[in-house]
Scaffold this active site. Structure first.
Site, PDB file in Angstrom:
ATOM      1  CG  HIS A  61      -1.937   1.063   1.277  1.00  0.00           C
ATOM      2  ND1 HIS A  61      -3.124   0.918   1.945  1.00  0.00           N
ATOM      3  CD2 HIS A  61      -1.987   2.297   0.723  1.00  0.00           C
ATOM      4  CE1 HIS A  61      -3.854   2.021   1.806  1.00  0.00           C
ATOM      5  NE2 HIS A  61      -3.168   2.883   1.068  1.00  0.00           N
ATOM      6  CG  HIS A 180     -10.072   4.253   1.748  1.00  0.00           C
ATOM      7  ND1 HIS A 180      -8.984   5.033   2.045  1.00  0.00           N
ATOM      8  CD2 HIS A 180     -11.135   4.940   2.253  1.00  0.00           C
ATOM      9  CE1 HIS A 180      -9.365   6.128   2.680  1.00  0.00           C
ATOM     10  NE2 HIS A 180     -10.669   6.100   2.820  1.00  0.00           N
ATOM     11  CG  ASP A 306      -1.827   4.827   3.459  1.00  0.00           C
ATOM     12  OD1 ASP A 306      -1.676   5.236   2.288  1.00  0.00           O
ATOM     13  OD2 ASP A 306      -2.842   5.102   4.140  1.00  0.00           O
TER      14      ASP A 306
END
Ligand code: ZN
Length: 430
Positions: A61, A180, A306
């Site tokens: 991610h 998400h 992320d």
């Protein structure tokens, strides 16, 4: 160039192997392993005594920002930051400009990745065209052109019906759906976790329920209609509980969290540090504990960064106006190792959440040190202490809440496909 890595502590979660030995990298693959291997002609030796030798990390991610947002990051700058952080494969999200919803954008990203020649890049296509949340992307085309998953990450798929169709359709092409989860009717205009800190600061909050309700919805969808889902950036104890139950029921669900969610809580926002502004937001101390429990008992399969780089000018604004995101590639491994030290997460388990687990979930090569596996390997100095200095990041994004923090554990060498691409002290090797 072929390499013989000598006398390292070989740690391979895929096989459970943990012993001192040598590893021979030849023609891009791991070719031999054992003790006392001899370097033949054309083989360079690296001394790995007192170092961990592990598979290169796989980051499921991240946001590489190219095409369209090159002022924040490029594929090349992102890949340089990744290999410095020990990450040899990255899966990059589709919220570029244009959105990665077709073969042309996927091909462009892959071309940039091959020019950079550093980390392996696996693009993620969008679930819906232009991430508009309406009609589905051409998933056959995305799969064919090299996407390994689909996600509208950055924003949720609001419509339950669209998500149902996405789960069914993506399965036809073997594409993983990365979720998400955020109910925007609850998160609204929130900028941080809704709790006593947001009240004190007078900032609009994002209730913990915002992710929980949508994860619940998506679990209900796979329970009734089938399909496979991977929950991105889990942040709360109740999300972990929900996923734990779904797994116990035998559903095809996996989950990830990020280093900032097991390291920081919403107190980090006091002082209005925009580098601690992230979506989903940093939650409470009890949630941090819940996340760590989820990592320990295997409910959370994967740690991912992320990585969300932003330009300094964008973060240098009032808290309400700054964009969400943390530049994560260059601190991820050390933060994971501090979790191992502080909370007793097994080192092998922790490395597994960065290697064999993401490889299995996303169907990627790599993530193991078995013979004939790709020679994506990292050498890590577990004892090295270093202080996070955002200015020294190779990522264009200097937006980290960990600046000034002293961490332990540093990457010494990174090999991708048998090529040394990073060396401590030397930097990127082109
Ligand atoms: Zn997201």
């Amino acid at each position: 160039m072929n390499w013989l890595i000598k006398n390292g502590r070989i740690l391979d979660p895929a096989s459970g192997r943990d012993e001192v030995g040598d590893l021979l990298l030849r023609d891009g693959l791991i070719k031999e392993t054992g003790k006392g291997l001899q370097a033949g002609r054309g083989v360079k030796v690296v001394d790995a005594a007192d170092l961990i030798v592990a598979p290169g990390l796989i980051d499921m991610h991240c946001h590489l920002r190219e095409p369209g947002l090159e002022y924040k990051e490029t594929v090349a700058s992102g890949c340089a930051a990744a290999v410095k952080g020990g990450i040899t494969s990255v899966m990059c999200m589709a919220n570029t400009d244009p959105v990665n919803d077709c073969a042309a954008v996927t091909a462009y990203i892959l071309e940039k990745a091959s020019q950079a020649g550093l980390a392996r890049v696996y693009p993620i296509g969008s679930i819906t065209k232009g991430m508009q949340g309406e009609s589905l992307s051409e998933m056959a085309e995305l799969a064919q052109s090299g996407c390994v998953a689909v996600s509208d990450d950055g924003q949720p798929v609001d419509s339950s019906g669209t998500m149902r169709r996405a789960l069914e359709y993506s399965a036809l092409f073997g594409l993983l759906v990365i979720d998400h989860a955020e109910d925007r009717s609850i998160s609204g205009e929130g900028v941080m976790h809704e709790g006593f800190v947001s009240t004190m600061l007078g900032l609009e909050g994002i209730p913990a329920t915002a992710s929980l309700t949508e994860i619940g919805r998506d679990i209900a969808l796979i329970r009734e209609f089938g399909g496979r889902i991977h929950i991105a950036h889990v942040t709360t104890r109740s999300e972990v509980d929900l996923i734990r139950h779904a797994k116990a029921d035998g559903l095809s669900i996996t989950a990830e969290t990020c280093p900032h969610f097991f390291t920081l809580d919403h107190e980090a926002v006091r002082g209005f540090d925009t580098n601690a502004k992230v979506n989903p937001p940093l939650r409470t101390a009890d949630d941090v504990e819940g996340i760590i429990e989820g990592l320990m008992d295997g409910t959370i399969d994967v740690i991912a960064t992320d990585h969300a780089p932003h330009h300094r000018d964008e973060k240098d604004r009032e808290f309400d106006l700054a964009p969400f995101g943390i530049s994560g590639f260059e601190t991820a491994l050390a933060l994971t190792l501090s979790l191992v030290k502080k909370n007793g997460l097994d080192l092998m388990e922790a490395i597994g959440k960065w290697t064999v687990n993401p490889a299995r979930i996303a169907g990627l090569p790599g993530g193991s040190l078995s013979i004939d596996a790709p020679a994506d390997v990292i050498l890590v100095d577990m004892e090295a202490k270093w202080t996070v200095d955002p200015a020294s990041f190779l990522s264009k994004g200097k937006n980290t809440p960990f600046g000034g923090m002293t961490l332990k554990g540093e990457v010494v060498n990174t090999f991708v496909g048998g090529k040394m691409v990073y060396e401590r002290g030397e930097g990127i090797i082109v």
